[in-house]
Design an enzyme around this catalytic site. Structure first.
Site, PDB file in Angstrom:
ATOM      1  N   ASN A   1       0.863  -1.190   0.000  1.00 36.29           N
ATOM      2  CA  ASN A   1       0.000   0.000   0.000  1.00 36.29           C
ATOM      3  C   ASN A   1       0.893   1.231   0.000  1.00 36.29           C
ATOM      4  OD1 ASN A   1       0.479   1.026   2.837  1.00 36.29           O
ATOM      5  ND2 ASN A   1      -0.100  -1.098   3.248  1.00 36.29           N
TER       6      ASN A   1
ATOM      7  N   ASP B   1      -3.135  -6.716   5.783  1.00 38.26           N
ATOM      8  CA  ASP B   1      -3.923  -7.648   6.596  1.00 38.26           C
ATOM      9  C   ASP B   1      -3.750  -9.088   6.113  1.00 38.26           C
ATOM     10  OD1 ASP B   1      -5.035  -5.785   8.360  1.00 38.26           O
ATOM     11  OD2 ASP B   1      -6.483  -5.152   6.843  1.00 38.26           O
TER      12      ASP B   1
ATOM     13  N   PHE C   1      -3.760   3.328  15.229  1.00 35.21           N
ATOM     14  CA  PHE C   1      -4.292   4.293  14.271  1.00 35.21           C
ATOM     15  C   PHE C   1      -5.459   3.666  13.530  1.00 35.21           C
ATOM     16  CE2 PHE C   1      -1.684   8.147  13.679  1.00 35.21           C
ATOM     17  CZ  PHE C   1      -0.782   7.929  14.704  1.00 35.21           C
TER      18      PHE C   1
HETATM   19  N1  CTP Z   1      -2.495  -3.176  12.683  1.00 30.47           N
HETATM   20  C1  CTP Z   1      -1.492  -4.038  13.074  1.00 30.47           C
HETATM   21  N2  CTP Z   1      -1.371  -5.251  12.458  1.00 30.47           N
HETATM   22  C2  CTP Z   1      -2.199  -5.623  11.483  1.00 30.47           C
HETATM   23  C3  CTP Z   1      -3.236  -4.756  11.052  1.00 30.47           C
HETATM   24  C4  CTP Z   1      -3.345  -3.529  11.678  1.00 30.47           C
HETATM   25  O1  CTP Z   1      -0.732  -3.705  13.974  1.00 30.47           O
HETATM   26  N3  CTP Z   1      -2.050  -6.809  10.902  1.00 30.47           N
HETATM   27  C5  CTP Z   1      -2.663  -1.907  13.379  1.00 30.47           C
HETATM   28  C6  CTP Z   1      -2.324  -0.697  12.549  1.00 30.47           C
HETATM   29  O2  CTP Z   1      -0.955  -0.352  12.681  1.00 30.47           O
HETATM   30  C7  CTP Z   1      -3.225   0.358  13.158  1.00 30.47           C
HETATM   31  C8  CTP Z   1      -4.446  -0.432  13.601  1.00 30.47           C
HETATM   32  O3  CTP Z   1      -4.014  -1.780  13.709  1.00 30.47           O
HETATM   33  O4  CTP Z   1      -2.684   0.915  14.325  1.00 30.47           O
HETATM   34  C9  CTP Z   1      -5.622  -0.342  12.703  1.00 30.47           C
HETATM   35  O5  CTP Z   1      -5.248  -0.693  11.396  1.00 30.47           O
HETATM   36  P1  CTP Z   1      -6.318  -0.775  10.268  1.00 30.47           P
HETATM   37  O6  CTP Z   1      -5.691  -1.260   9.013  1.00 30.47           O
HETATM   38  O7  CTP Z   1      -7.109   0.492  10.242  1.00 30.47           O
HETATM   39  O8  CTP Z   1      -7.266  -1.867  10.907  1.00 30.47           O
HETATM   40  P2  CTP Z   1      -7.745  -3.237  10.468  1.00 30.47           P
HETATM   41  O9  CTP Z   1      -7.819  -4.062  11.687  1.00 30.47           O
HETATM   42  O10 CTP Z   1      -6.929  -3.750   9.344  1.00 30.47           O
HETATM   43  O11 CTP Z   1      -9.210  -2.905  10.024  1.00 30.47           O
HETATM   44  P3  CTP Z   1      -9.827  -2.507   8.605  1.00 30.47           P
HETATM   45  O12 CTP Z   1      -8.726  -2.633   7.581  1.00 30.47           O
HETATM   46  O13 CTP Z   1     -10.930  -3.461   8.424  1.00 30.47           O
HETATM   47  O14 CTP Z   1     -10.313  -1.107   8.812  1.00 30.47           O
END
Ligand code: CTP
Length: 394
Positions: free
Chosen positions: A207, A276, A324
């Site tokens: 990303n 993710d 975040f």
């Molecule tokens: N985060 C993390 N590890 C992951 C996914 C997310 O540590 N595998 C952390 C990010 O660094 C951020 C927070 O979780 O602080 C939220 O990330 P975000 O991508 O917004 O959340 P998701 O759980 O992936 O939710 P979605 O994509 O469905 O909004």
């Protein structure tokens, strides 16, 4: 409101280094306005500072200043600190002896703000009794001197007289402005940037995260005295000063690096845009168009570990965990959900989309905790980093 540094630049070969000083001060969240002596303009063009500071650059006492006939007074009142870097022997002597015969020296005389001088000159001029006497008078009056360094000088001589390192000059200004060192002794872990998840030998899923927010957080914590480990995915940013940087690629590598340091941390901030999912199989060669390889048209994904959620779950009572949430809609609601599901103490919600978010220098945010939420106006990522730590410490 940002504090203002009035930066005086005088006629010296080291004038170009003032650009780096401007950058350092801005990175620390300060506003910089530049006043140059006429001689300084022989070394560097005012346009350079105008572009860096996005502020008018003043040179002549009687030049037209927009809406302001008594420019040295308004400049002197605007300043929270007057910094002169580089400061020649001549300007040093004038200020020590109360001579005010150009815009910079009249402003220095008119100001009630603290003054910081960073001298730069030839070694013999530096060691001259008059200069030494002037330095003594100034120090007695409470002027902060950022002592010149020793080394090779532009004229070919070797000795003391070289302008101090821009980072040391910036540090002195922060000191004088009493910019906080309130995170001394705290251990901070920050994640930043994207992760990349390989598909085959040459392709990956990722990303466009720039890493700027995480780097600003690491830099802010280090400036405030914390011991900082920054675990970052691939980004084009230089290591922040005084920060231990661990560069990783995949989410699993980021997880492992964080897992190794989390237990010893007091504050952990997860600002990375972690992928993710990752491809279940990584093909160890380049997939070729036209082959009947299934992997060419179908990528089976498996979920990556959630680093924040895992650390949030195992944190002990005196650790503080911040995540975040970059959201295109329902920022507060989504941030609050993540606060719970990821066992965080704070979620920084960011509206993203259009020109906001990824790669931008400014950020709008809402800090969501179990006690409520605080909406912050759009500000630089560095300023936001400081506001986040202010909130944590309070
Ligand atoms: N985060 C993390 N590890 C992951 C996914 C997310 O540590 N595998 C952390 C990010 O660094 C951020 C927070 O979780 O602080 C939220 O990330 P975000 O991508 O917004 O959340 P998701 O759980 O992936 O939710 P979605 O994509 O469905 O909004």
């Amino acid at each position: 409101m940002k504090k203002t540094v009035l930066l005086g630049v005088t006629g010296c070969v080291a004038a170009y280094k003032a650009c780096e000083v401007v950058r350092g001060l801005q990175k620390a969240g300060l506003r910089v306005k530049v006043v140059m002596t006429k001689n300084a303009t022989e070394f560097i063009n005012p346009g350079q500072f105008r572009a860096l500071t996005r502020e008018p650059v003043a040179v002549g006492t009687f030049d037209d200043a927009p809406g302001d006939p008594i420019h040295h007074i308004s400049l002197s009142k605007e300043a929270d600190v007057v910094l002169i870097a580089p400061c020649t022997a001549n300007v040093l002597g004038k200020i020590a002896n109360g001579i005010a015969d150009d815009l910079l020296t009249t402003t220095a005389m008119a100001t009630t703000a603290p003054i910081v001088l960073a001298p730069a000159m030839n070694v013999n001029m530096y060691e001259n009794e008059a200069t030494q006497h002037n330095l003594m008078i100034l120090a007695e009056r409470g002027v902060r001197i950022v002592d010149a360094d020793s080394g090779y000088l532009a004229c070919g001589d070797v000795g003391k007289g070289r302008l101090a390192e821009p980072a040391d000059i910036v540090k002195t200004v922060l000191d004088v402005l009493e910019v906080k060192r309130d995170m001394r002794g705290k251990r901070v872990v920050v994640t930043a940037g994207p992760t990349v998840e390989p598909i085959d030998a040459v392709r990956y899923i990722s990303n466009p995260s720039s890493g700027k927010m995480g780097f600003a957080l690491a830099e802010a914590a280090a400036d405030r005295g914390a011991d900082v480990v920054l675990v970052t995915g691939p980004v084009g940013l230089d290591d922040p000063e005084d920060v231990e940087v661990v560069r990783v690629k995949t989410a699993q590598e980021m997880f492992n690096a964080v897992d190794g340091v989390f237990a010893d941390s007091d504050i952990a901030v997860f600002s990375a845009a972690v992928s993710d999912f990752r491809p279940e199989q990584v093909v160890d060669r380049k997939l070729k168009k036209g082959s009947d390889d299934d992997a060419l048209t179908t990528i089976k994904l498996v979920e990556n570990p959630d680093i924040l959620a895992t650390m949030g779950e195992k944190k002990h009572a005196d650790q503080y965990v911040i995540g975040f949430a970059a959201e295109t809609e329902n920022v507060v609601e989504n941030a609050r959900k993540k606060l719970e599901t990821k066992h965080a103490d704070m979620i920084v919600g960011n509206p993203v989309g259009e020109s906001k978010g990824f790669g931008a220098d400014d950020n709008e945010a809402v800090l969501v905790t179990k006690d409520g939420e605080s909406h912050l106006e759009s500000m630089s990522k560095r300023a936001l980093a400081d506001r986040i730590f202010d909130a944590v410490l309070s």
